[in-house]
Design a protein around this motif. Structure first.
Motif, short mmCIF file in Angstrom:
data_model
loop_
_atom_site.label_atom_id
_atom_site.label_comp_id
_atom_site.label_asym_id
_atom_site.label_seq_id
_atom_site.Cartn_x
_atom_site.Cartn_y
_atom_site.Cartn_z
N MET A 1 13.85 1.45 5.57
CA MET A 1 13.86 2.86 5.17
C MET A 1 14.67 3.06 3.89
SD MET A 1 14.90 6.03 7.37
CE MET A 1 14.88 7.56 6.52
N SER A 2 14.15 3.87 3.00
CA SER A 2 14.86 4.18 1.75
C SER A 2 15.34 5.63 1.75
CB SER A 2 13.94 3.96 0.55
OG SER A 2 14.52 4.51 -0.62
N ILE A 3 16.60 5.80 1.40
CA ILE A 3 17.13 7.14 1.09
C ILE A 3 17.41 7.09 -0.41
CG2 ILE A 3 19.04 8.75 1.43
CD1 ILE A 3 19.37 7.64 4.26
N THR B 1 17.40 1.86 -1.33
CA THR B 1 17.51 3.10 -2.11
C THR B 1 16.79 2.92 -3.43
OG1 THR B 1 19.01 4.84 -2.84
CG2 THR B 1 19.68 2.59 -3.33
N HIS B 2 16.52 4.03 -4.08
CA HIS B 2 15.92 4.02 -5.41
C HIS B 2 16.97 4.51 -6.40
CE1 HIS B 2 11.57 4.62 -3.67
NE2 HIS B 2 12.16 3.51 -3.25
N LEU B 3 17.18 3.76 -7.47
CA LEU B 3 18.07 4.19 -8.56
C LEU B 3 17.26 4.25 -9.85
CD1 LEU B 3 21.35 2.08 -8.02
CD2 LEU B 3 20.86 4.40 -7.21
N ASN C 1 5.83 -4.32 -5.37
CA ASN C 1 5.79 -4.68 -6.80
C ASN C 1 5.49 -3.51 -7.73
OD1 ASN C 1 3.10 -4.59 -5.97
ND2 ASN C 1 2.45 -6.24 -7.33
N ARG C 2 5.05 -2.37 -7.21
CA ARG C 2 4.89 -1.12 -7.96
C ARG C 2 4.33 -1.31 -9.37
NH1 ARG C 2 10.27 -0.81 -6.12
NH2 ARG C 2 11.17 -0.72 -8.20
N PRO C 3 3.11 -1.87 -9.51
CA PRO C 3 2.60 -2.10 -10.87
C PRO C 3 2.55 -0.82 -11.70
CG PRO C 3 1.13 -3.07 -9.23
CD PRO C 3 2.16 -2.27 -8.49
N LEU D 1 6.20 -1.77 7.80
CA LEU D 1 6.16 -0.42 7.23
C LEU D 1 7.53 -0.01 6.68
CD1 LEU D 1 4.75 2.39 6.94
CD2 LEU D 1 5.44 2.85 9.29
N SER D 2 7.54 0.38 5.41
CA SER D 2 8.73 1.01 4.82
C SER D 2 8.49 2.50 4.73
CB SER D 2 8.98 0.49 3.39
OG SER D 2 9.45 -0.82 3.39
N ILE D 3 9.60 3.23 4.74
CA ILE D 3 9.46 4.68 4.58
C ILE D 3 10.48 5.14 3.56
CG2 ILE D 3 11.03 5.41 6.44
CD1 ILE D 3 8.54 7.19 7.22
N SER D 4 10.09 6.06 2.73
CA SER D 4 11.00 6.63 1.74
C SER D 4 10.91 8.14 1.90
CB SER D 4 10.59 6.19 0.33
OG SER D 4 11.45 6.78 -0.60
N ALA D 5 11.95 8.73 2.46
CA ALA D 5 11.86 10.14 2.82
C ALA D 5 13.21 10.82 2.72
CB ALA D 5 11.34 10.27 4.26
N SER E 1 12.33 -4.82 -8.23
CA SER E 1 13.22 -5.03 -7.07
C SER E 1 12.95 -3.96 -6.02
CB SER E 1 14.69 -4.98 -7.53
OG SER E 1 14.98 -3.71 -8.08
N GLY E 2 13.35 -4.24 -4.80
CA GLY E 2 13.16 -3.28 -3.71
C GLY E 2 12.81 -4.00 -2.43
N CYS E 3 12.10 -3.33 -1.53
CA CYS E 3 11.71 -3.95 -0.26
C CYS E 3 10.84 -5.19 -0.54
CB CYS E 3 10.89 -2.97 0.59
SG CYS E 3 11.76 -1.44 1.00
N PRO E 4 10.86 -6.19 0.37
CA PRO E 4 10.03 -7.37 0.15
C PRO E 4 8.55 -6.98 -0.03
CG PRO E 4 11.49 -7.69 2.03
CD PRO E 4 11.65 -6.26 1.61
N ILE F 1 18.20 -2.44 -3.41
CA ILE F 1 18.05 -1.44 -4.47
C ILE F 1 16.73 -1.62 -5.22
CG2 ILE F 1 19.05 -0.57 -6.63
CD1 ILE F 1 21.76 -1.78 -5.40
N ALA F 2 15.97 -0.55 -5.29
CA ALA F 2 14.76 -0.55 -6.12
C ALA F 2 15.16 0.11 -7.43
CB ALA F 2 13.66 0.24 -5.44
N LEU F 3 15.19 -0.69 -8.50
CA LEU F 3 15.56 -0.14 -9.81
C LEU F 3 14.33 0.42 -10.50
CD1 LEU F 3 17.92 -2.83 -11.41
CD2 LEU F 3 18.54 -0.52 -10.69
N ALA G 1 0.86 -1.18 0.00
CA ALA G 1 0.00 0.00 0.00
C ALA G 1 0.90 1.23 0.00
CB ALA G 1 -0.89 -0.01 1.23
N TYR G 2 0.81 2.05 -1.03
CA TYR G 2 1.68 3.22 -1.19
C TYR G 2 0.95 4.48 -0.73
CZ TYR G 2 4.27 -0.13 -3.97
OH TYR G 2 4.96 -1.25 -4.37
N LEU G 3 1.51 5.14 0.28
CA LEU G 3 0.93 6.37 0.84
C LEU G 3 1.93 7.51 0.60
CD1 LEU G 3 -0.57 4.03 2.38
CD2 LEU G 3 -0.55 5.47 4.38
#
Ligand code: SF4
Length: 322
Positions: A134-136, A174-176, A281-283, A111-115, A275-278, A201-203, A26-28
């Protein structure tokens, strides 16, 4: 009020929309107006319509209580993780801590956080509040492109990410974004460095978005993207080592594996999934339904696996023969 990705809202039953694919996370989205002016992002445009978008995704606003109620039963709708993303704004960290408290009270889903955070103390505060990962975001792989597209120093962000990876082992992501002027060598070299530090790494593939400074730039070539996906998969599964990779003019020409070995290792197709946090899937974050898929949000069919593996051989790449 809190923003949800359109797919998340549909998955939680907040809209009547039927989606081609539902997210497993769930993306907030927290925050209204981002202080950054990244050239690839509609947030930098500042108009009201643009503020409803992050990447190519729209983020309608919902009442917090309604979202909390839906999240309490989200597991039964296939949700495995919550990702609270935040644009950069002045009192971001205080707001995030309050939002994390609400989410933790509503559900036990990880809960993951990207901030955007200032330092490791802010990361510690977020972990102490109950964040699991957590993602930077680094986003731009090439340091010059980073300065031009995002502004500021990539090295400073990398240093903070690596410091946090040491302090919070196997908790950092992280996001690349591939396609922002980097070479295959630069992409795989940075992936290797982060992978060795146990950063997940979330590509992403760069998507040109109308109205942004980069609206006329091209997305990455699919064959090049597949080589980078496969390279990261081989490294994270210890099936190959970066020092065995070979490059010509910074293009990958070999993973140091025989062709038959590579085909077996990649035969599940997992290398080409998101790829990324378990559970993330970011459709369709990178692609429109029915168009070329960069990150598969689902298992690939046999034909898709064969296509993805055969694409590796585009450009200068020539897998070693047996
Ligand atoms: S990888 Fe997915 S779940 Fe993790 S921070 Fe990025 S978007 Fe969120």
């Amino acid at each position: 009020m809190i923003r949800l990705s359109a797919g998340t809202a549909a998955c939680l039953g907040l809209t009547g929309s039927r989606m081609d694919a539902y997210p497993k996370t769930a993306y907030l989205l927290s925050g209204k107006r981002c202080m950054m002016k990244c050239s690839f992002c509609p947030q930098g445009l500042g108009d009201n319509e643009a503020l409803n978008r992050l990447g190519r995704i729209s983020w309608p606003e919902y009442d917090w209580t309604e979202v909390e109620n839906r999240l309490a039963e989200a597991e039964s709708r296939g949700i495995q993780r919550i990702c609270l993303q935040s644009v950069r704004y002045e009192d971001g960290i205080e707001t995030l801590l309050a939002q994390i408290n609400r989410l933790k009270a509503a559900t036990k889903i990880p809960l993951s956080i990207s901030a955007w955070i200032r330092d490791e103390n802010e990361a510690a505060a977020l972990f102490a509040a109950g964040v699991e990962r957590m993602s930077i975001s680094i986003d731009a792989i090439n340091p010059e492109a980073f300065r031009e597209i995002k502004g500021g120093s990539q090295q400073k962000r990398l240093d903070l990410l690596l410091k946090c990876a040491e302090l919070f082992p196997a908790k950092m992501s992280t996001h690349l974004i591939v396609g922002l002027g980097e070479t295959e060598y630069e992409a795989l070299s940075l992936i290797n460095k982060l992978n060795q530090a146990s950063v997940t790494i979330a590509l992403f593939a760069f998507v040109p978005i109308r109205g942004t400074k980069l609206e006329n730039a091209e997305p990455p070539a699919l064959d090049s993207y597949r080589r980078i996906q496969a390279g990261y998969y081989l490294m994270r599964n210890k099936a190959a080592v970066f020092s065995d990779f070979k490059f010509k003019n910074e293009d990958l020409i070999s993973y140091g594996l025989k062709k038959s070995q590579l085909a077996i290792i990649l035969s599940s197709g997992e290398a080409f999934t998101t790829s990324g946090c378990p559970g993330c899937n970011r459709p369709y974050y990178n692609e429109r339904p029915g168009r070329t898929i960069y990150n598969y949000h689902r298992n690939l069919s046999l034909t898709e696996i064969e296509e993805a593996i055969s694409l590796l051989s585009g450009g200068s790449y020539s897998p070693m023969e047996d």
